[in-house]
Design an enzyme around this catalytic site. Structure first.
Site, PDB file in Angstrom:
ATOM      1  N   SER A   1      -6.977  29.574   8.307  1.00  0.00           N
ATOM      2  CA  SER A   1      -6.432  30.512   7.332  1.00  0.00           C
ATOM      3  C   SER A   1      -6.147  31.877   7.919  1.00  0.00           C
ATOM      4  O   SER A   1      -6.791  32.317   8.875  1.00  0.00           O
ATOM      5  CB  SER A   1      -7.383  30.651   6.142  1.00  0.00           C
ATOM      6  OG  SER A   1      -8.479  31.455   6.522  1.00  0.00           O
ATOM      7  N   LYS A   2      -5.172  32.496   7.307  1.00  0.00           N
ATOM      8  CA  LYS A   2      -4.773  33.838   7.711  1.00  0.00           C
ATOM      9  C   LYS A   2      -5.959  34.781   7.567  1.00  0.00           C
ATOM     10  O   LYS A   2      -6.240  35.603   8.435  1.00  0.00           O
ATOM     11  CB  LYS A   2      -3.631  34.268   6.789  1.00  0.00           C
ATOM     12  CG  LYS A   2      -3.075  35.621   7.086  1.00  0.00           C
ATOM     13  CD  LYS A   2      -1.913  35.903   6.151  1.00  0.00           C
ATOM     14  CE  LYS A   2      -1.329  37.264   6.455  1.00  0.00           C
ATOM     15  NZ  LYS A   2      -0.062  37.481   5.773  1.00  0.00           N
ATOM     16  N   ARG A   3      -6.679  34.599   6.457  1.00  0.00           N
ATOM     17  CA  ARG A   3      -7.781  35.507   6.171  1.00  0.00           C
ATOM     18  C   ARG A   3      -8.891  35.426   7.227  1.00  0.00           C
ATOM     19  O   ARG A   3      -9.497  36.409   7.606  1.00  0.00           O
ATOM     20  CB  ARG A   3      -8.349  35.208   4.787  1.00  0.00           C
ATOM     21  CG  ARG A   3      -8.878  36.463   4.115  1.00  0.00           C
ATOM     22  CD  ARG A   3      -9.511  36.144   2.804  1.00  0.00           C
ATOM     23  NE  ARG A   3     -10.368  34.966   2.961  1.00  0.00           N
ATOM     24  CZ  ARG A   3     -11.107  34.470   1.991  1.00  0.00           C
ATOM     25  NH1 ARG A   3     -11.076  35.015   0.814  1.00  0.00           N
ATOM     26  NH2 ARG A   3     -11.877  33.406   2.198  1.00  0.00           N
ATOM     27  N   ASP A   4      -9.150  34.203   7.668  1.00  0.00           N
ATOM     28  CA  ASP A   4     -10.202  34.051   8.672  1.00  0.00           C
ATOM     29  C   ASP A   4      -9.699  34.358  10.086  1.00  0.00           C
ATOM     30  O   ASP A   4     -10.452  34.272  11.052  1.00  0.00           O
ATOM     31  CB  ASP A   4     -10.781  32.632   8.628  1.00  0.00           C
ATOM     32  CG  ASP A   4     -11.538  32.399   7.327  1.00  0.00           C
ATOM     33  OD1 ASP A   4     -12.198  33.333   6.862  1.00  0.00           O
ATOM     34  OD2 ASP A   4     -11.438  31.284   6.775  1.00  0.00           O
ATOM     35  N   GLY A   5      -8.409  34.667  10.167  1.00  0.00           N
ATOM     36  CA  GLY A   5      -7.864  35.043  11.476  1.00  0.00           C
ATOM     37  C   GLY A   5      -7.899  33.910  12.487  1.00  0.00           C
ATOM     38  O   GLY A   5      -8.050  34.150  13.679  1.00  0.00           O
TER      39      GLY A   5
END
Ligand code: GLU
Length: 489
Positions: free
Chosen positions: A254-258
């Site tokens: 995910s984008k959020r978790d990079g």
């Protein structure tokens, strides 16, 4: 195969390269090269709302860095361009109109509101909404009147409602879908632009694509695409749908978790070659236990039938292991070049530190470059540390021995005029021998005093050399003070 293999990578310019997308590109590239075919880059930017400045450059840059050169594409041209969908926008409508003529598509004038109302009514009954072919039943005159009056419209596919549609996917095998599950998807939007669903068919055909490699989210739309190919009388390409690349069996990247994008890993200091090597193995295997592959070796080994049906798990630990191996194999010069910006984060520039020597000590210890600054920071600044680490069983150090060693070595170090590793080494070792101390017992407290930590790249001599004489003496003094303040055992 007597037909030339033509694969394509067809990313939408979102500004980021997802690992799943990159793997699709990789497999497309490998398959084309393996078969002496062509690898084509097509930019799918018909969704203008999602337009992101500079996003195509991210695509070019990523593929180039990975070594996946394309034979035809927006910048290099080719016989079936343009290769950017927005630059092809006028060519799709006539194809849709042709389908209208043959009854495979129709104009739809339903407004958003009307559709929403029908969707809500349908869902209220607990049914899944599917466009109800309302506009299929308009008369020719009604349609013409609306078109003349400039009523906004879309063009929809007229999908059959009975029977079934099948195709063979090279990864997922024989796929069959009942036609009554197929909705009348929009081919041309109100703004005149084609949808992905339409453009992919037209472009794959016009570009002579023989093998379509893409994510498995398109598995269930593919029957609709095949119906379009058939309506046009075009040959259907081979399909290679690929399972997603996941963090683990439960979680997407995910984008959020990079952890989803190529750039996330490059920025952290993973080598591009390691990423590509590992990514190839996420969802594919060579059929033997080889793990290390250059891009050319991957081309050689690639076999489309070994693509896995199960989701590919992108295990960062495994990537890190690959990365450490790749770093170890760099030439010292290349490693120095790559590590320099990471050293700079700590030292500012190389005037304050012998980067070359430090790089020699660090190369075999580097797993990922972003871990380097923390590993060398003690050289720039003595960390605060617990004096208990002076006591070490193996080195047989107690307070008294530490004090003895540091007091012995302080003047010895001070007496050195030529501050080089060999001189420091010989002088220190001679003094330890002369005092009848064990090397470990003397060198352990020295290393603790000048590094403030139990584990360091290099030993006491290397660290002393890197710190320089003045800083070494300052730290030894500090160590003597700390040890003196320790409680007696
Ligand atoms: N533009 C589509 C995407 O980025 C491409 C899918 C395909 O390869 O056909 O998902």
């Amino acid at each position: 195969m007597n037909q030339e293999v033509r694969t394509r990578f067809a990313p939408s310019p979102t500004g980021f390269m997802h690992l799943g997308g990159l793997r699709a590109a990789l497999y497309g590239y490998l398959f084309a090269r393996k078969n002496g075919g062509k690898f084509i880059l097509r930019i799918e930017d018909t969704d203008q709302v999602r337009f992101v400045e500079g996003a195509t450059e991210v695509i070019y840059d990523t593929l180039r860095r990975c070594g996946m050169n394309w034979d035809e594409g927006p910048d290099v041209g080719g016989p079936v361009g343009p290769y950017i969908q927005s630059q092809r926008k006028d060519l799709y409508l006539p194809y849709a109109q042709q389908l209208v003529k043959t009854g495979h598509a129709y104009y739809c004038f339903c407004t958003k509101e009307e559709l929403e109302e029908r969707r809500a009514a349908c869902e209220a009954k607990g049914e899944v909404f599917k466009y109800d072919k309302h506009c299929l039943h308009l008369t020719q005159e009604e349609i013409q009147r609306k078109l003349d009056a400039g009523v906004p419209y879309v063009i929809r596919q007229n999908a059959p409602t009975t029977g079934e549609t099948s195709y063979d996917d090279l990864v997922f095998g024989h796929m069959t879908f009942p036609n009554d599950t197929l909705d009348d998807m929009v081919l041309i939007k109100q703004d005149g632009m084609p949808t992905y669903n339409f453009a992919n068919v037209i472009d794959d055909h016009l570009m002579g694509i023989t093998h379509v490699m893409r994510g498995m989210e398109y598995l269930s739309s593919t029957p609709k695409y095949n119906l379009l190919y058939e309506a046009f009388g075009w040959e259907i390409p081979q399909y290679i749908h690929m399972p997603p690349v996941m963090r683990d069996s439960q979680h997407k990247l995910s984008k959020r978790d990079g952890d989803a994008y190529f750039s996330d890993y490059v920025d952290k200091g993973y080598l591009v070659e390691a990423i590509v090597n590992y990514l190839a193995l996420v969802g594919w295997n060579p059929g033997d236990d080889r793990e290390f592959f250059t891009l050319d070796e991957l081309v050689e080994a690639f076999d489309i039938h070994r693509i896995n049906k199960a989701p590919g798990i992108f295990d960062v630990k495994k990537l890190t292991w690959f990365n450490a191996e790749y770093i170890r194999r760099l030439t010292p010069e290349k490693y120095l070049e790559m590590v320099t910006p990471w050293f700079d984060k700590v030292f500012g520039d190389s005037s304050k530190m012998d980067y070359k020597r430090l790089a020699e000590l660090m190369q075999c210890r580097t797993e990922v470059f972003n871990l380097v600054p923390d590993m060398v920071r003690f050289l720039a600044q003595l960390p605060d540390y617990d004096s208990a680490i002076y006591i070490n069983k193996k080195a047989k150090t107690n307070k008294e021995a530490c004090l003895k060693a540091l007091n012995l070595l302080r003047p010895v170090l001070d007496g050195i005029t030529e501050w080089t590793e060999p001189v420091i080494h010989d002088t220190v070792m001679a003094a330890i021998a002369e005092a009848g101390m064990k090397n470990g017992t003397a060198l352990w407290p020295l290393r603790i005093a000048i590094s403030g930590q139990q584990s360091t790249p290099g030993g006491a001599i290397e660290i002393a050399y890197l710190l320089g004489k003045e800083e070494t003496l300052r730290r030894v003094d500090d160590g003597i003070r700390r040890v003196s303040e320790m409680p007696d055992a």
